[in-house]
Design a protein around this motif. Sequence first.
Motif, mmCIF file in Angstrom:
data_model
loop_
_atom_site.group_PDB
_atom_site.id
_atom_site.type_symbol
_atom_site.label_atom_id
_atom_site.label_comp_id
_atom_site.label_asym_id
_atom_site.label_seq_id
_atom_site.Cartn_x
_atom_site.Cartn_y
_atom_site.Cartn_z
ATOM 1 N N THR A 5 0.799 -1.228 0.000
ATOM 2 C CA THR A 5 0.000 0.000 0.000
ATOM 3 C C THR A 5 0.829 1.274 0.000
ATOM 4 O OG1 THR A 5 -0.176 -0.321 2.394
ATOM 5 C CG2 THR A 5 -2.059 -0.989 1.064
ATOM 6 N N LYS A 6 2.064 1.189 0.467
ATOM 7 C CA LYS A 6 2.910 2.383 0.576
ATOM 8 C C LYS A 6 3.025 3.108 -0.760
ATOM 9 C CE LYS A 6 7.589 3.782 1.993
ATOM 10 N NZ LYS A 6 8.909 3.281 2.461
ATOM 11 N N VAL A 7 3.072 2.357 -1.848
ATOM 12 C CA VAL A 7 3.281 2.945 -3.160
ATOM 13 C C VAL A 7 2.098 3.806 -3.600
ATOM 14 C CG1 VAL A 7 2.296 1.041 -4.512
ATOM 15 C CG2 VAL A 7 4.173 2.393 -5.459
ATOM 16 N N ILE A 8 0.904 3.544 -3.070
ATOM 17 C CA ILE A 8 -0.264 4.345 -3.446
ATOM 18 C C ILE A 8 -0.082 5.794 -2.995
ATOM 19 C CG2 ILE A 8 -2.766 4.611 -3.128
ATOM 20 C CD1 ILE A 8 -2.942 1.570 -2.868
ATOM 21 N N ASN A 9 0.486 5.969 -1.817
ATOM 22 C CA ASN A 9 0.825 7.329 -1.374
ATOM 23 C C ASN A 9 1.814 7.988 -2.326
ATOM 24 O OD1 ASN A 9 -0.626 8.135 0.912
ATOM 25 N ND2 ASN A 9 0.602 6.836 2.267
ATOM 26 N N GLN A 10 2.771 7.207 -2.789
ATOM 27 C CA GLN A 10 3.786 7.737 -3.699
ATOM 28 C C GLN A 10 3.153 8.210 -5.005
ATOM 29 O OE1 GLN A 10 7.076 5.056 -4.365
ATOM 30 N NE2 GLN A 10 7.619 6.030 -6.307
ATOM 31 N N ASP A 12 0.081 9.055 -5.461
ATOM 32 C CA ASP A 12 -0.779 10.206 -5.164
ATOM 33 C C ASP A 12 0.018 11.507 -5.248
ATOM 34 O OD1 ASP A 12 -2.977 11.711 -4.337
ATOM 35 O OD2 ASP A 12 -2.533 11.405 -2.214
ATOM 36 N N LYS A 13 1.274 11.427 -4.858
ATOM 37 C CA LYS A 13 2.130 12.628 -4.867
ATOM 38 C C LYS A 13 2.764 12.880 -6.242
ATOM 39 C CE LYS A 13 3.473 12.476 0.049
ATOM 40 N NZ LYS A 13 2.657 11.313 0.460
ATOM 41 N N THR A 14 3.203 11.809 -6.913
ATOM 42 C CA THR A 14 4.004 12.004 -8.122
ATOM 43 C C THR A 14 3.251 11.735 -9.423
ATOM 44 O OG1 THR A 14 4.819 9.719 -8.075
ATOM 45 C CG2 THR A 14 6.091 11.375 -6.848
ATOM 46 N N ARG A 15 2.138 11.012 -9.360
ATOM 47 C CA ARG A 15 1.353 10.698 -10.567
ATOM 48 C C ARG A 15 -0.118 11.005 -10.318
ATOM 49 N NH1 ARG A 15 3.665 7.944 -14.444
ATOM 50 N NH2 ARG A 15 1.791 6.814 -15.056
ATOM 51 N N ASN A 16 -0.384 12.061 -9.602
ATOM 52 C CA ASN A 16 -1.726 12.393 -9.118
ATOM 53 C C ASN A 16 -2.767 12.440 -10.226
ATOM 54 O OD1 ASN A 16 -3.869 14.687 -8.408
ATOM 55 N ND2 ASN A 16 -3.229 13.675 -6.499
ATOM 56 N N THR A 17 -2.416 12.996 -11.371
ATOM 57 C CA THR A 17 -3.395 13.175 -12.442
ATOM 58 C C THR A 17 -3.322 12.094 -13.517
ATOM 59 O OG1 THR A 17 -1.885 14.638 -13.649
ATOM 60 C CG2 THR A 17 -3.423 15.676 -12.086
ATOM 61 N N ALA A 18 -2.374 11.172 -13.379
ATOM 62 C CA ALA A 18 -2.271 10.073 -14.351
ATOM 63 C C ALA A 18 -3.420 9.092 -14.141
ATOM 64 C CB ALA A 18 -0.933 9.357 -14.197
ATOM 65 N N ILE A 19 -3.921 8.517 -15.237
ATOM 66 C CA ILE A 19 -5.034 7.567 -15.136
ATOM 67 C C ILE A 19 -4.540 6.267 -14.496
ATOM 68 C CG2 ILE A 19 -6.755 6.224 -16.395
ATOM 69 C CD1 ILE A 19 -7.265 9.239 -16.315
ATOM 70 N N ALA A 20 -5.216 5.881 -13.416
ATOM 71 C CA ALA A 20 -4.872 4.651 -12.707
ATOM 72 C C ALA A 20 -5.740 3.486 -13.130
ATOM 73 C CB ALA A 20 -4.997 4.860 -11.202
ATOM 74 N N LEU A 21 -7.033 3.755 -13.350
ATOM 75 C CA LEU A 21 -7.972 2.656 -13.535
ATOM 76 C C LEU A 21 -9.153 3.115 -14.374
ATOM 77 C CD1 LEU A 21 -9.115 0.211 -10.740
ATOM 78 C CD2 LEU A 21 -10.807 1.242 -12.237
ATOM 79 N N GLY A 24 -15.342 0.666 -17.412
ATOM 80 C CA GLY A 24 -16.504 1.188 -18.113
ATOM 81 C C GLY A 24 -16.482 2.709 -18.139
ATOM 82 N N SER A 25 -17.524 3.310 -17.570
ATOM 83 C CA SER A 25 -17.616 4.774 -17.548
ATOM 84 C C SER A 25 -16.838 5.392 -16.395
ATOM 85 C CB SER A 25 -19.090 5.198 -17.446
ATOM 86 O OG SER A 25 -19.668 4.703 -16.240
ATOM 87 N N VAL A 26 -16.308 4.569 -15.504
ATOM 88 C CA VAL A 26 -15.553 5.064 -14.348
ATOM 89 C C VAL A 26 -14.079 5.194 -14.729
ATOM 90 C CG1 VAL A 26 -14.831 4.602 -11.970
ATOM 91 C CG2 VAL A 26 -17.162 4.045 -12.698
ATOM 92 N N GLU A 27 -13.538 6.385 -14.546
ATOM 93 C CA GLU A 27 -12.129 6.638 -14.826
ATOM 94 C C GLU A 27 -11.515 7.319 -13.611
ATOM 95 O OE1 GLU A 27 -10.161 9.714 -17.753
ATOM 96 O OE2 GLU A 27 -10.734 7.909 -18.894
ATOM 97 N N LEU A 28 -10.507 6.704 -13.012
ATOM 98 C CA LEU A 28 -9.899 7.212 -11.789
ATOM 99 C C LEU A 28 -8.430 7.547 -12.019
ATOM 100 C CD1 LEU A 28 -11.288 4.579 -9.222
ATOM 101 C CD2 LEU A 28 -12.234 6.837 -9.719
ATOM 102 N N THR A 29 -8.019 8.717 -11.547
ATOM 103 C CA THR A 29 -6.600 9.039 -11.517
ATOM 104 C C THR A 29 -5.985 8.397 -10.284
ATOM 105 O OG1 THR A 29 -6.897 11.035 -10.194
ATOM 106 C CG2 THR A 29 -7.085 11.270 -12.603
ATOM 107 N N TRP A 30 -4.645 8.441 -10.207
ATOM 108 C CA TRP A 30 -4.004 7.911 -9.009
ATOM 109 C C TRP A 30 -4.394 8.728 -7.773
ATOM 110 C CZ3 TRP A 30 -2.553 3.272 -8.291
ATOM 111 C CH2 TRP A 30 -2.091 2.499 -9.366
ATOM 112 N N LEU A 214 2.168 -1.371 -8.333
ATOM 113 C CA LEU A 214 3.516 -1.065 -7.852
ATOM 114 C C LEU A 214 4.294 -0.225 -8.861
ATOM 115 C CD1 LEU A 214 4.426 -4.512 -6.247
ATOM 116 C CD2 LEU A 214 4.170 -2.345 -5.025
ATOM 117 N N LEU A 215 3.955 -0.343 -10.143
ATOM 118 C CA LEU A 215 4.636 0.417 -11.191
ATOM 119 C C LEU A 215 3.989 1.766 -11.475
ATOM 120 C CD1 LEU A 215 5.316 -2.463 -13.732
ATOM 121 C CD2 LEU A 215 7.068 -1.100 -12.592
ATOM 122 N N GLY A 216 2.745 1.945 -11.002
ATOM 123 C CA GLY A 216 2.019 3.162 -11.332
ATOM 124 C C GLY A 216 1.494 3.157 -12.754
ATOM 125 N N GLY A 217 1.242 1.954 -13.297
ATOM 126 C CA GLY A 217 0.693 1.815 -14.641
ATOM 127 C C GLY A 217 -0.801 2.035 -14.656
#
Length: 508
Positions: A5-10, A12-21, A24-30, A214-217
């Motif tokens: 879970t530690k990497v999720i904080n990372q 959030d700080k460094t890839r905040n606006t990058a698409i994480a997931l 369907g119609s749901v699109e979430l950034t990190w 873990l990669l932030g993909g």
Amino acid sequence: MRSLTKVINQWDKTRNTAIALVDGSVELTWGNFANRVASLASIFQARGIKQGERVAVLGQNSHRLIETLYGALWAGGVAVPLNWRLATPELIELCHDCEPTLLVVDEDFKDQAQTLAQLVPSIRSVIHQHDYESLVASGVPVSDAGRSNDDVAFLIYTGGTTGRPKGVMITHSNLIANFENCLAILPFDEKTVHLHCGALFHLSALWRVVSVTLLGGQHIVLPRFEVEPVLDAIERYQITAAAFVPTMMAALLDSPNFTQEKLSSLRAITYGTSPVSDTLLLRLMQALPACGLYQGYGMTETSPVVTLLTPNDHKPGNPRLRSCGQAVPGVEVRIADASDALLPQGTVGEIQLRGATVMKGYWQLSELTNQTLRGGWMHTGDAGYFDEQGYLYIVDRLKDMIVSGGENIYSFEVENAIASHPDVAECAVFGIPDEKWGEAVHAVVVPKANVLLDTASVSAHCRARIASYKCPKSIEVRLEPLPLSAVNKVLKASLRTKWWSGQERNIA
């Protein structure tokens, strides 16, 4: 600290606006994902989740499922993704075993959830899909509980094809070690766009969610494998990596809508969990010549990857295509006999292994854990051998080896011969009782659509390819598909039942 879970904080700080997931119609950034996981964790804690307590989740693939798994870890709990394909009595048995405090359930399974809540005393709270979004919105993000290293992260129940399902304790360190082992070989990085269509209650699918996180993909989530939605998703989202089992690969190739162009973004396909025929593999290589193919061998107890066969070995006619590759870094593999004595190269024996990916143990089954991990080696129950370059060949489950007239016959070798017949769609081979030989080789064969299968031609086809003593003594034509487990493995146990019922030695 080795924490999932530690990497999720990372991010959030460094890839905040990058698409994480994308689901369907749901699109979430990190940033969105991190906030929702932390908010969900506060709800879980408010409903009684303490360090090490179990959060069970019952639902098909979705952003909710992935958030729930990480939310459970963030809250300090252990995530238990339940097999939604199980019957209600089987789910009750699993929940009695793992004793979850909280159950998170999708709408399709609300009836099962009601029964579980009534009959499993440990379940103190149920979160339904229709309440999920309002609960996430109402949660106040909490700090990560900080579970890590040898703390159990997931309790994964094995498929149960060989008996009663067992809960496998997988730690934070197990999965991070698996990630590191595979990253040395697989072309995954922060630009990876991974399709998740395999059931996430199985570790062969779940480890990819963990690794891409873990990669932030980027995760592209489908509820389940369906041919046309998968083809559409690969093209729409420019998927770079995906994982399929052989039955899925065959279904994609057989689709009238399959084209190389639709799948041109793919850079890596990993496949495994069940044997793949030479015929299917050749079709895949010809259909996707620019995509790297990686065959994996592993199991839930090894978090899960043990070996990989890389694209360099995926060449038509290469005899090593029948292998499952070489051990990944960090995993040591050996072949041993029934007394755990090391066997020489080329000799078939039990595949045993050790390394940081080996499970912590079976949940509440200390005797079985000790037996499986005796001597510091994980005893897989699989039969195989090494060639001179350290390539591992899986010949069967030890229990699936057919002993006929004193000869050892490996079912996959026979299945591979039958599968190359032009009129055969599917097949399964196993031993049946025989008064003269002890066991006789029996084949269950499913013909291709609109084909009248001639069993005599199947027999002749086999005799031209393998030794006569290995060929089926009987062939059963089946018009419906072979029964599959939740992870698309053929359920040979159900096919064997009518033959072995009442026998003193029952190998099913």
